[in-house]
Design a protein around this motif. Structure first.
Motif, PDB file in Angstrom:
ATOM      1  N   PRO A 227       0.806  -1.222   0.000  1.00  0.00           N
ATOM      2  CA  PRO A 227       0.000   0.000   0.000  1.00  0.00           C
ATOM      3  C   PRO A 227       0.836   1.267   0.000  1.00  0.00           C
ATOM      4  O   PRO A 227       1.902   1.319   0.614  1.00  0.00           O
ATOM      5  CB  PRO A 227      -0.804  -0.121   1.299  1.00  0.00           C
ATOM      6  CG  PRO A 227       0.026  -0.993   2.179  1.00  0.00           C
ATOM      7  CD  PRO A 227       0.681  -1.982   1.257  1.00  0.00           C
ATOM      8  N   VAL A 228       0.345   2.259  -0.713  1.00  0.00           N
ATOM      9  CA  VAL A 228       0.922   3.598  -0.644  1.00  0.00           C
ATOM     10  C   VAL A 228       0.080   4.394   0.353  1.00  0.00           C
ATOM     11  O   VAL A 228      -0.960   3.935   0.817  1.00  0.00           O
ATOM     12  CB  VAL A 228       0.906   4.288  -2.022  1.00  0.00           C
ATOM     13  CG1 VAL A 228       1.756   3.512  -3.015  1.00  0.00           C
ATOM     14  CG2 VAL A 228      -0.523   4.440  -2.546  1.00  0.00           C
ATOM     15  N   SER A 229       0.513   5.583   0.681  1.00  0.00           N
ATOM     16  CA  SER A 229      -0.277   6.434   1.560  1.00  0.00           C
ATOM     17  C   SER A 229      -1.460   7.004   0.777  1.00  0.00           C
ATOM     18  O   SER A 229      -1.451   7.025  -0.464  1.00  0.00           O
ATOM     19  CB  SER A 229       0.571   7.578   2.101  1.00  0.00           C
ATOM     20  OG  SER A 229       0.904   8.483   1.056  1.00  0.00           O
ATOM     21  N   ALA A 230      -2.462   7.485   1.490  1.00  0.00           N
ATOM     22  CA  ALA A 230      -3.614   8.100   0.828  1.00  0.00           C
ATOM     23  C   ALA A 230      -3.182   9.315   0.011  1.00  0.00           C
ATOM     24  O   ALA A 230      -3.676   9.546  -1.093  1.00  0.00           O
ATOM     25  CB  ALA A 230      -4.668   8.494   1.867  1.00  0.00           C
ATOM     26  N   THR A 231      -2.223  10.073   0.539  1.00  0.00           N
ATOM     27  CA  THR A 231      -1.729  11.250  -0.181  1.00  0.00           C
ATOM     28  C   THR A 231      -1.049  10.846  -1.482  1.00  0.00           C
ATOM     29  O   THR A 231      -1.276  11.457  -2.535  1.00  0.00           O
ATOM     30  CB  THR A 231      -0.734  12.032   0.696  1.00  0.00           C
ATOM     31  OG1 THR A 231      -1.395  12.458   1.887  1.00  0.00           O
ATOM     32  CG2 THR A 231      -0.188  13.241  -0.049  1.00  0.00           C
ATOM     33  N   GLU A 232      -0.215   9.812  -1.428  1.00  0.00           N
ATOM     34  CA  GLU A 232       0.468   9.351  -2.631  1.00  0.00           C
ATOM     35  C   GLU A 232      -0.524   8.782  -3.633  1.00  0.00           C
ATOM     36  O   GLU A 232      -0.400   9.010  -4.847  1.00  0.00           O
ATOM     37  CB  GLU A 232       1.508   8.286  -2.269  1.00  0.00           C
ATOM     38  CG  GLU A 232       2.389   7.864  -3.453  1.00  0.00           C
ATOM     39  CD  GLU A 232       3.473   6.878  -3.065  1.00  0.00           C
ATOM     40  OE1 GLU A 232       4.169   6.402  -3.978  1.00  0.00           O
ATOM     41  OE2 GLU A 232       3.611   6.588  -1.863  1.00  0.00           O
ATOM     42  N   PHE A 233      -1.528   8.052  -3.162  1.00  0.00           N
ATOM     43  CA  PHE A 233      -2.543   7.500  -4.060  1.00  0.00           C
ATOM     44  C   PHE A 233      -3.265   8.633  -4.792  1.00  0.00           C
ATOM     45  O   PHE A 233      -3.503   8.550  -6.004  1.00  0.00           O
ATOM     46  CB  PHE A 233      -3.545   6.657  -3.262  1.00  0.00           C
ATOM     47  CG  PHE A 233      -4.520   5.908  -4.120  1.00  0.00           C
ATOM     48  CD1 PHE A 233      -4.241   4.626  -4.565  1.00  0.00           C
ATOM     49  CD2 PHE A 233      -5.721   6.490  -4.498  1.00  0.00           C
ATOM     50  CE1 PHE A 233      -5.134   3.930  -5.367  1.00  0.00           C
ATOM     51  CE2 PHE A 233      -6.626   5.813  -5.304  1.00  0.00           C
ATOM     52  CZ  PHE A 233      -6.330   4.526  -5.730  1.00  0.00           C
ATOM     53  N   ALA A 234      -3.601   9.692  -4.058  1.00  0.00           N
ATOM     54  CA  ALA A 234      -4.279  10.833  -4.681  1.00  0.00           C
ATOM     55  C   ALA A 234      -3.422  11.473  -5.767  1.00  0.00           C
ATOM     56  O   ALA A 234      -3.931  11.891  -6.812  1.00  0.00           O
ATOM     57  CB  ALA A 234      -4.646  11.863  -3.617  1.00  0.00           C
ATOM     58  N   LEU A 235      -2.108  11.527  -5.542  1.00  0.00           N
ATOM     59  CA  LEU A 235      -1.206  12.108  -6.538  1.00  0.00           C
ATOM     60  C   LEU A 235      -1.058  11.206  -7.757  1.00  0.00           C
ATOM     61  O   LEU A 235      -1.037  11.681  -8.900  1.00  0.00           O
ATOM     62  CB  LEU A 235       0.162  12.359  -5.909  1.00  0.00           C
ATOM     63  CG  LEU A 235       0.229  13.501  -4.880  1.00  0.00           C
ATOM     64  CD1 LEU A 235       1.595  13.521  -4.207  1.00  0.00           C
ATOM     65  CD2 LEU A 235      -0.057  14.842  -5.554  1.00  0.00           C
ATOM     66  N   ILE A 236      -0.962   9.893  -7.546  1.00  0.00           N
ATOM     67  CA  ILE A 236      -0.801   8.946  -8.652  1.00  0.00           C
ATOM     68  C   ILE A 236      -1.987   9.030  -9.609  1.00  0.00           C
ATOM     69  O   ILE A 236      -1.824   9.003 -10.828  1.00  0.00           O
ATOM     70  CB  ILE A 236      -0.636   7.512  -8.119  1.00  0.00           C
ATOM     71  CG1 ILE A 236       0.694   7.366  -7.379  1.00  0.00           C
ATOM     72  CG2 ILE A 236      -0.708   6.493  -9.268  1.00  0.00           C
ATOM     73  CD1 ILE A 236       0.839   6.040  -6.640  1.00  0.00           C
ATOM     74  N   HIS A 238      -4.317  11.590  -9.812  1.00  0.00           N
ATOM     75  CA  HIS A 238      -4.912  12.919  -9.661  1.00  0.00           C
ATOM     76  C   HIS A 238      -5.800  13.302 -10.841  1.00  0.00           C
ATOM     77  O   HIS A 238      -6.700  14.123 -10.697  1.00  0.00           O
ATOM     78  CB  HIS A 238      -3.818  13.982  -9.455  1.00  0.00           C
ATOM     79  CG  HIS A 238      -2.978  14.241 -10.670  1.00  0.00           C
ATOM     80  ND1 HIS A 238      -1.919  13.422 -11.018  1.00  0.00           N
ATOM     81  CD2 HIS A 238      -3.034  15.219 -11.617  1.00  0.00           C
ATOM     82  CE1 HIS A 238      -1.353  13.884 -12.124  1.00  0.00           C
ATOM     83  NE2 HIS A 238      -2.017  14.958 -12.506  1.00  0.00           N
ATOM     84  N   ASN A 239      -5.580  12.711 -12.000  1.00  0.00           N
ATOM     85  CA  ASN A 239      -6.414  13.012 -13.174  1.00  0.00           C
ATOM     86  C   ASN A 239      -7.673  12.149 -13.239  1.00  0.00           C
ATOM     87  O   ASN A 239      -8.495  12.312 -14.148  1.00  0.00           O
ATOM     88  CB  ASN A 239      -5.612  12.828 -14.466  1.00  0.00           C
ATOM     89  CG  ASN A 239      -4.537  13.883 -14.645  1.00  0.00           C
ATOM     90  OD1 ASN A 239      -4.714  15.036 -14.226  1.00  0.00           O
ATOM     91  ND2 ASN A 239      -3.425  13.507 -15.252  1.00  0.00           N
ATOM     92  N   ASP A 240      -7.795  11.230 -12.314  1.00  0.00           N
ATOM     93  CA  ASP A 240      -8.936  10.306 -12.317  1.00  0.00           C
ATOM     94  C   ASP A 240      -9.673  10.318 -10.983  1.00  0.00           C
ATOM     95  O   ASP A 240     -10.116   9.279 -10.501  1.00  0.00           O
ATOM     96  CB  ASP A 240      -8.451   8.883 -12.624  1.00  0.00           C
ATOM     97  CG  ASP A 240      -7.781   8.778 -13.978  1.00  0.00           C
ATOM     98  OD1 ASP A 240      -8.440   9.092 -14.987  1.00  0.00           O
ATOM     99  OD2 ASP A 240      -6.593   8.400 -14.027  1.00  0.00           O
ATOM    100  N   GLY A 241      -9.822  11.496 -10.418  1.00  0.00           N
ATOM    101  CA  GLY A 241     -10.524  11.598  -9.143  1.00  0.00           C
ATOM    102  C   GLY A 241      -9.732  11.050  -7.982  1.00  0.00           C
ATOM    103  O   GLY A 241     -10.304  10.522  -7.017  1.00  0.00           O
ATOM    104  N   GLY A 242      -8.412  11.174  -8.052  1.00  0.00           N
ATOM    105  CA  GLY A 242      -7.554  10.575  -7.042  1.00  0.00           C
ATOM    106  C   GLY A 242      -7.840  11.033  -5.623  1.00  0.00           C
ATOM    107  O   GLY A 242      -7.846  10.222  -4.697  1.00  0.00           O
ATOM    108  N   ALA A 243      -8.100  12.321  -5.428  1.00  0.00           N
ATOM    109  CA  ALA A 243      -8.348  12.831  -4.075  1.00  0.00           C
ATOM    110  C   ALA A 243      -9.629  12.239  -3.498  1.00  0.00           C
ATOM    111  O   ALA A 243      -9.668  11.844  -2.324  1.00  0.00           O
ATOM    112  CB  ALA A 243      -8.439  14.359  -4.104  1.00  0.00           C
TER     113      ALA A 243
END
Length: 289
Positions: A227-236, A238-243
């Motif tokens: 698992p990555v962090s929630a912050t990193e997932f949002a960045l990965i 970010h163009n697909d509703g990552g946040a």
């Protein structure tokens, strides 16, 4: 009985339409779409089509006229205020046009302590309908299994799942199974007028380690879990509703996306398709395409 189906051109909407036509005639079903272009393929098949904008009450009134049972699929927007306003418009138009009952699509992330950004909308649905003049059934879908299929090539390359949920389990349902349940509920008076919620999920929630093992077996490629962090997932993503997705997986990490209801089998009379069978069938189809 006259049935209305909003969001008919979407993935779930199309599947619900298919399941509805196994139980009722074409003349009983009106498919409601956002634009004439989206309705054209249905018209070519001889289906009744109406065009409506959730944010335009006048178009909803026109589309809902003559309907008796409404199957409501919300829009895909992550704009919470717009989503609540569309729901208010739907209820207003339904009540004005004499619709008797509504089968409303919801999501398992509806708890008061859920950090998912759209959770307030889903939490709002049940009490709002309870205060309306409509008979209703709120159908809470688990996470869709379907997007996992096109995601498999990326996972094979990564060699692991990265969802930031830790050791928590997640519940899934296939869209075909969800559509079957919706059709049964909509065409069964005691279910669509139950004034309660139903939860649709596969028989067993899965941890990401368990899901990775299933994917490994199905694909023949090792897929683990890092698992990555929630912050990193949002960045990965970010163009697909990552946040927004990161906020949903934060809910998952808190154990809020793992209901284990038996509602599906009570509604349909059989068990939902399991994850391994679903992925095996659809992964092979994906390879052929």
């Amino acid at each position: 009985m006259k049935y209305l189906l909003t969001g008919a051109s979407g993935h779930l909407g199309q599947k619900i339409a298919t399941e509805m036509l196994k139980r009722i005639s074409k003349s009983q079903l009106t498919l409601i779409v956002h634009s004439p272009k989206k309705g054209k393929p249905f018209k070519e098949k001889g289906m009744h089509v109406a065009v409506a904008d959730y944010q335009d009450l006048s178009t909803l009134n026109q589309a809902f006229s003559g309907g008796e049972v409404l199957i409501y699929i919300p829009s895909l927007t992550y704009d919470l205020v717009k989503r609540i306003q569309e729901f208010e418009n739907v209820i207003t138009a339904a009540e004005k046009n004499g619709i008797r009952s509504i089968v409303a699509m919801s999501f398992i992330a509806d708890q008061a302590n859920n950090p998912f950004r759209m959770a307030p909308f889903y939490a709002y649905m049940l009490p709002r309908l309870t205060g309306s003049r409509l008979k209703f059934a709120v159908v809470k879908n688990a996470l869709y299994a379907d997007p996992l299929v096109p995601y498999l090539p990326e996972l094979i390359e990564r060699q692991h799942l990265i969802y930031p949920v830790g050791q928590a389990a997640l519940s899934f349902i296939t869209q075909v199974d969800a559509a079957k349940a919706f059709a049964v509920i909509a065409t069964t008076k005691d279910l669509r007028e139950a004034n309660r919620s139903f939860t649709l999920n596969q028989r067993h929630p899965l941890t990401m380690i368990e899901l990775g093992k299933i994917m490994t077996k199905v694909t023949g490629h090792q897929i683990g879990y890092q698992p990555v962090s929630a912050t990193e997932f949002a960045l990965i993503y970010h163009n697909d509703g990552g946040a927004e997705l990161a906020s949903m997986y934060e809910a998952g990490a808190r154990g809020l996306l793992a209901p284990n209801s038996n509602d599906f089998s009570l509604i349909t009379g059989h068990q939902p398709q399991g994850m391994e069978a679903f992925l095996a069938t659809n992964y092979q189809s994906e390879l052929k395409n």
